[in-house]
Design a protein around this motif. Sequence first.
Motif, PDB file in Angstrom:
ATOM      1  N   PRO A 102       0.834  -0.959  -0.341  1.00 49.68           N
ATOM      2  CA  PRO A 102       0.108  -0.226  -0.043  1.00 49.68           C
ATOM      3  C   PRO A 102       0.621   1.242   0.497  1.00 49.68           C
ATOM      4  CG  PRO A 102      -0.774  -1.543   1.360  1.00 49.68           C
ATOM      5  CD  PRO A 102       0.876  -1.973   1.023  1.00 49.68           C
ATOM      6  N   ALA A 103       1.750   1.211   0.625  1.00 48.97           N
ATOM      7  CA  ALA A 103       2.265   2.902   0.507  1.00 48.97           C
ATOM      8  C   ALA A 103       3.574   2.691  -0.544  1.00 48.97           C
ATOM      9  CB  ALA A 103       3.641   2.483   1.699  1.00 48.97           C
ATOM     10  N   ARG A 104       3.854   1.729  -1.011  1.00 52.99           N
ATOM     11  CA  ARG A 104       4.252   2.069  -2.496  1.00 52.99           C
ATOM     12  C   ARG A 104       3.581   2.149  -3.712  1.00 52.99           C
ATOM     13  NH1 ARG A 104       9.275  -1.621  -4.283  1.00 52.99           N
ATOM     14  NH2 ARG A 104       9.880  -0.443  -2.899  1.00 52.99           N
ATOM     15  N   ARG A 105       1.933   2.328  -3.296  1.00 49.82           N
ATOM     16  CA  ARG A 105       1.190   3.007  -4.119  1.00 49.82           C
ATOM     17  C   ARG A 105       1.606   4.424  -4.543  1.00 49.82           C
ATOM     18  NH1 ARG A 105      -2.744  -0.630  -6.719  1.00 49.82           N
ATOM     19  NH2 ARG A 105      -3.092  -2.971  -5.958  1.00 49.82           N
ATOM     20  N   GLU A 117       5.214   2.331  11.374  1.00 42.47           N
ATOM     21  CA  GLU A 117       7.194   1.757  10.877  1.00 42.47           C
ATOM     22  C   GLU A 117       7.397   2.203   8.679  1.00 42.47           C
ATOM     23  OE1 GLU A 117       5.841  -2.608  11.857  1.00 42.47           O
ATOM     24  OE2 GLU A 117       5.255  -0.403  12.530  1.00 42.47           O
ATOM     25  N   SER A 118       5.883   2.110   8.121  1.00 42.36           N
ATOM     26  CA  SER A 118       6.186   2.359   6.755  1.00 42.36           C
ATOM     27  C   SER A 118       6.329   3.731   6.981  1.00 42.36           C
ATOM     28  CB  SER A 118       5.032   1.372   5.774  1.00 42.36           C
ATOM     29  OG  SER A 118       4.684   1.095   5.850  1.00 42.36           O
ATOM     30  N   VAL A 119       6.061   4.565   7.575  1.00 45.21           N
ATOM     31  CA  VAL A 119       5.971   6.477   6.712  1.00 45.21           C
ATOM     32  C   VAL A 119       7.219   6.014   7.524  1.00 45.21           C
ATOM     33  CG1 VAL A 119       5.310   8.365   8.322  1.00 45.21           C
ATOM     34  CG2 VAL A 119       3.634   6.389   7.662  1.00 45.21           C
ATOM     35  N   ILE A 120       8.255   5.326   8.540  1.00 47.71           N
ATOM     36  CA  ILE A 120       9.633   5.513   8.796  1.00 47.71           C
ATOM     37  C   ILE A 120      10.389   5.000   7.993  1.00 47.71           C
ATOM     38  CG2 ILE A 120      11.142   5.537  10.732  1.00 47.71           C
ATOM     39  CD1 ILE A 120       8.547   5.243  12.523  1.00 47.71           C
ATOM     40  N   SER A 121      10.159   4.157   7.092  1.00 48.36           N
ATOM     41  CA  SER A 121      10.765   3.660   6.441  1.00 48.36           C
ATOM     42  C   SER A 121      10.616   4.479   4.565  1.00 48.36           C
ATOM     43  CB  SER A 121      10.837   1.948   5.907  1.00 48.36           C
ATOM     44  OG  SER A 121      11.068   1.231   4.959  1.00 48.36           O
ATOM     45  N   TYR A 122       9.940   4.428   4.497  1.00 51.32           N
ATOM     46  CA  TYR A 122       9.838   5.614   3.283  1.00 51.32           C
ATOM     47  C   TYR A 122      10.862   6.951   4.022  1.00 51.32           C
ATOM     48  CZ  TYR A 122       6.855   2.952   0.555  1.00 51.32           C
ATOM     49  OH  TYR A 122       6.768   1.674  -0.352  1.00 51.32           O
ATOM     50  N   GLN A 123      10.602   7.453   5.028  1.00 48.73           N
ATOM     51  CA  GLN A 123      10.951   8.726   4.700  1.00 48.73           C
ATOM     52  C   GLN A 123      12.844   8.891   5.088  1.00 48.73           C
ATOM     53  OE1 GLN A 123       9.885  12.251   7.421  1.00 48.73           O
ATOM     54  NE2 GLN A 123       8.267  11.586   6.749  1.00 48.73           N
ATOM     55  N   ALA A 138      -2.090   5.544  -5.788  1.00 52.13           N
ATOM     56  CA  ALA A 138      -3.395   5.809  -4.883  1.00 52.13           C
ATOM     57  C   ALA A 138      -2.524   7.338  -3.567  1.00 52.13           C
ATOM     58  CB  ALA A 138      -3.214   4.703  -3.879  1.00 52.13           C
ATOM     59  N   GLU A 139      -4.235   7.527  -3.460  1.00 50.09           N
ATOM     60  CA  GLU A 139      -3.832   9.168  -2.580  1.00 50.09           C
ATOM     61  C   GLU A 139      -3.401   8.592  -0.762  1.00 50.09           C
ATOM     62  OE1 GLU A 139      -4.910   9.722  -6.305  1.00 50.09           O
ATOM     63  OE2 GLU A 139      -6.171   9.301  -4.917  1.00 50.09           O
ATOM     64  N   LEU A 140      -3.902   7.514  -0.257  1.00 48.35           N
ATOM     65  CA  LEU A 140      -3.865   6.956   0.826  1.00 48.35           C
ATOM     66  C   LEU A 140      -3.860   5.422   0.598  1.00 48.35           C
ATOM     67  CD1 LEU A 140      -6.945   9.081   2.506  1.00 48.35           C
ATOM     68  CD2 LEU A 140      -4.953   9.483   2.780  1.00 48.35           C
ATOM     69  N   ALA A 141      -2.796   5.471   1.766  1.00 50.55           N
ATOM     70  CA  ALA A 141      -2.916   4.102   1.974  1.00 50.55           C
ATOM     71  C   ALA A 141      -3.210   3.659   3.807  1.00 50.55           C
ATOM     72  CB  ALA A 141      -1.071   3.543   1.117  1.00 50.55           C
ATOM     73  N   PRO A 167      -2.940   0.129  12.505  1.00 51.85           N
ATOM     74  CA  PRO A 167      -2.462   0.583  11.086  1.00 51.85           C
ATOM     75  C   PRO A 167      -2.820   2.574  11.775  1.00 51.85           C
ATOM     76  CG  PRO A 167      -4.323  -0.076  10.832  1.00 51.85           C
ATOM     77  CD  PRO A 167      -4.422  -0.638  12.099  1.00 51.85           C
ATOM     78  N   VAL A 168      -1.730   2.931  10.350  1.00 51.41           N
ATOM     79  CA  VAL A 168      -2.296   4.669  10.473  1.00 51.41           C
ATOM     80  C   VAL A 168      -2.667   4.701   8.990  1.00 51.41           C
ATOM     81  CG1 VAL A 168      -1.073   5.094  12.154  1.00 51.41           C
ATOM     82  CG2 VAL A 168      -0.082   5.225   9.245  1.00 51.41           C
ATOM     83  N   LEU A 169      -3.532   5.806   8.839  1.00 49.43           N
ATOM     84  CA  LEU A 169      -3.504   6.330   6.908  1.00 49.43           C
ATOM     85  C   LEU A 169      -2.506   7.285   6.709  1.00 49.43           C
ATOM     86  CD1 LEU A 169      -7.567   7.653   6.692  1.00 49.43           C
ATOM     87  CD2 LEU A 169      -6.447   5.841   5.586  1.00 49.43           C
ATOM     88  N   THR A 170      -2.105   6.895   5.714  1.00 50.83           N
ATOM     89  CA  THR A 170      -0.671   7.437   4.863  1.00 50.83           C
ATOM     90  C   THR A 170      -0.755   8.172   3.422  1.00 50.83           C
ATOM     91  OG1 THR A 170       0.707   5.903   6.122  1.00 50.83           O
ATOM     92  CG2 THR A 170       2.164   6.844   4.393  1.00 50.83           C
TER      93      THR A 170
END
Length: 318
Positions: A50-53, A67-73, A59-62, A193-196
């Motif tokens: 989802p984060a990759r989308r 930790e996905s937010v942390i990983s991408y940042q 996608a506008e939101l995932a 989960p969170v909305l990203t």
Amino acid sequence: MSTRIRLALDRTPNTNHTGFYVALAKGAYAQADLDVELIAPDQDDYQTMPARRVSQGNAELAITPSESVISYQTNGVPLIAVAAVLARDISAIVTLKESGISRPRELDGKVYGSYGARYEDDMIRQLIQNDDGRGQFISHKMGWSGIWRALLTREIDAAWCWLTWEGVQADIQGVDLNQFLFDEYEIPYGYNPVLTAQSEWTEQNGDALRRFLEATAAGYRFAIKNPDEAVRLMMKTANHPTLTKRNFLEQSQQLVSGYYLDGEGHWGFMHRNVWVSFTNWMIRNHLLTDKNGELIQRMDVETLFTNKFLEGVPAMMR
């Protein structure tokens, strides 16, 4: 013209997602001038996380773990969490009681069914070590859809599961589980989960995002007050093969409804100390590296999450 919002789900439709389906079914998004589409991960056979989308603009939101937010940042991609889907973690590492694995340290040398997420094995290793184990286990990467079955058939010894989903399934099937909760072993796990979203998209579409979060929060409040009706709406709207057993879904819904709101009755609101504790824990344990492989010693949590798009969302009176 209505704003298009494609939301990439983290898993196939389940009771973590009820509020979104209720808002869709009751026309709340349409009334907010939003064209919302929910994308389940099995639509492309789990090929795209989802984060990759979101990072690719598909996608506008995932829905992701924090930790996905942390990983991408850490890799220079500015994703940001805009709401917590659940106010508290409802996941645990589980083993079958009959396996005799009753503590994390007994996972040394055993097989863990991994989703393949970036920090996942590090967290399992730390869980074992915090229980005085070596942290040496076999990580068997497999698709999310097969992990529960693999645990039941003893192909793997442990898995990371939702207590409100697989946990309820186990109850109904008469399967006894051992549960290892992260906070019981000194791991201050963050929101999951969170909305990203992409930071830039949130700034350009702030008004639409506010309307989306208001409609979604109303969907979650409805699910708390009317759990059985919310299940019916989700079954009908999602029309997905994972949502066919009403008795199971109603039990799951009753349980998960207690996790939607924080102590003040807010849906979506994230507390800064949760982000600080988890991020600092990751830094202390040398889990965070930048795209050049250099250890990250400090991270500004203000860049990881924001509550500003939730400001118009009312609290639910208990």
